[in-house]
Design a protein around this motif. Sequence first.
Motif, PDB file in Angstrom:
ATOM      1  N   UNK A  69      -2.194  -7.510  14.335  1.00 28.34           N
ATOM      2  CA  UNK A  69      -2.488  -8.037  13.084  1.00 28.34           C
ATOM      3  C   UNK A  69      -2.809  -7.043  11.993  1.00 28.34           C
ATOM      4  N   UNK A  70      -2.833  -5.539  12.243  1.00 32.07           N
ATOM      5  CA  UNK A  70      -3.119  -4.532  11.507  1.00 32.07           C
ATOM      6  C   UNK A  70      -1.935  -3.860  11.095  1.00 32.07           C
ATOM      7  N   UNK A  71      -1.203  -3.969   9.986  1.00 30.63           N
ATOM      8  CA  UNK A  71       0.042  -3.261   9.611  1.00 30.63           C
ATOM      9  C   UNK A  71      -0.260  -2.022   9.038  1.00 30.63           C
ATOM     10  N   UNK A  72       0.713  -1.062   8.731  1.00 34.56           N
ATOM     11  CA  UNK A  72       0.515   0.081   7.889  1.00 34.56           C
ATOM     12  C   UNK A  72       0.360   0.035   6.516  1.00 34.56           C
ATOM     13  N   UNK A  73       0.736  -1.327   5.729  1.00 31.53           N
ATOM     14  CA  UNK A  73       0.235  -1.339   4.579  1.00 31.53           C
ATOM     15  C   UNK A  73      -1.089  -1.487   4.421  1.00 31.53           C
ATOM     16  N   UNK A  74      -1.631  -2.029   5.121  1.00 37.52           N
ATOM     17  CA  UNK A  74      -3.029  -2.174   5.064  1.00 37.52           C
ATOM     18  C   UNK A  74      -4.026  -0.921   5.170  1.00 37.52           C
ATOM     19  N   UNK A  75      -3.516  -0.177   6.008  1.00 35.36           N
ATOM     20  CA  UNK A  75      -3.796   1.293   6.031  1.00 35.36           C
ATOM     21  C   UNK A  75      -3.450   1.782   5.000  1.00 35.36           C
ATOM     22  N   UNK A  76      -2.440   1.662   4.208  1.00 34.99           N
ATOM     23  CA  UNK A  76      -2.263   2.254   3.021  1.00 34.99           C
ATOM     24  C   UNK A  76      -3.229   1.970   2.115  1.00 34.99           C
ATOM     25  N   UNK A  77      -3.265   0.617   1.941  1.00 38.53           N
ATOM     26  CA  UNK A  77      -4.246  -0.045   0.934  1.00 38.53           C
ATOM     27  C   UNK A  77      -5.645   0.395   1.079  1.00 38.53           C
ATOM     28  N   UNK A  78      -6.150   0.539   2.528  1.00 39.64           N
ATOM     29  CA  UNK A  78      -7.476   1.231   2.491  1.00 39.64           C
ATOM     30  C   UNK A  78      -7.645   2.598   2.115  1.00 39.64           C
ATOM     31  N   UNK A  79      -6.542   3.322   2.297  1.00 42.43           N
ATOM     32  CA  UNK A  79      -6.455   4.894   1.898  1.00 42.43           C
ATOM     33  C   UNK A  79      -6.262   5.160   0.355  1.00 42.43           C
ATOM     34  N   UNK A  80      -5.685   3.899  -0.397  1.00 42.89           N
ATOM     35  CA  UNK A  80      -5.091   4.061  -1.728  1.00 42.89           C
ATOM     36  C   UNK A  80      -3.804   4.850  -1.742  1.00 42.89           C
ATOM     37  N   UNK A  81      -2.956   4.807  -0.897  1.00 43.11           N
ATOM     38  CA  UNK A  81      -1.858   5.751  -0.627  1.00 43.11           C
ATOM     39  C   UNK A  81      -0.925   5.486  -1.881  1.00 43.11           C
ATOM     40  N   UNK A  82      -0.431   6.478  -2.157  1.00 48.53           N
ATOM     41  CA  UNK A  82       1.117   6.233  -3.201  1.00 48.53           C
ATOM     42  C   UNK A  82       2.046   7.107  -2.422  1.00 48.53           C
ATOM     43  N   UNK A  83       3.155   6.712  -2.203  1.00 50.74           N
ATOM     44  CA  UNK A  83       4.382   7.184  -1.434  1.00 50.74           C
ATOM     45  C   UNK A  83       4.865   8.196  -2.380  1.00 50.74           C
ATOM     46  N   UNK A  84       5.412   7.863  -3.370  1.00 48.81           N
ATOM     47  CA  UNK A  84       6.331   8.794  -4.288  1.00 48.81           C
ATOM     48  C   UNK A  84       5.523   8.915  -5.352  1.00 48.81           C
ATOM     49  N   UNK A  85       5.361   9.908  -6.035  1.00 44.80           N
ATOM     50  CA  UNK A  85       4.831  10.419  -7.252  1.00 44.80           C
ATOM     51  C   UNK A  85       5.079  11.515  -7.792  1.00 44.80           C
ATOM     52  N   UNK A  86       4.939  12.029  -8.903  1.00 45.62           N
ATOM     53  CA  UNK A  86       5.325  13.287  -9.543  1.00 45.62           C
ATOM     54  C   UNK A  86       4.087  13.571 -10.450  1.00 45.62           C
TER      55      UNK A  86
END
Length: 141
Positions: A69-86
């Motif tokens: 029930x724990x997906x990687x999007x939830x992990x990303x949200x918890x860490x405030x991950x930005x995948x692509x940026x400059x």
Amino acid sequence: MTSEFAVAVHGLVYLNKKKTTISSEELATNVCTNPARIRKVMAKLKKAGMIVTKEGLEGGYHFIKDPAQVNLKQVCDALEVTFVSSSWKSGDENMPCMISSGMSGVMDDIYGELNELCRIRMEKITIKDIQEKLVKSRQGS
């Protein structure tokens, strides 16, 4: 994306496999980083409700969710991950040239679209999926 994401996923999979309270030192050894970094990442996962902590001599971290029930999007949200940026933008919005004045906005839109695509994909991968991939890759070697 920062390496915090890899630390978090590795930590969650390890905690899930162990099914017990694990110290930041043991987690750090398994992840191949330092305990302070583990504590920083785990604090964010605790705030998101994925793990609990235990204080004291036998203290540490314990994964409390169903790994399916724990997906990687939830992990990303918890860490405030930005995948692509400059951090750098080309052009200048105040220049009369259409390309120079518009490029940073167009690129920001592209980065936003790529981030959303990554988030959609991450929502389909669970901690259980990662653990199963590890088991399969181990069986193949």
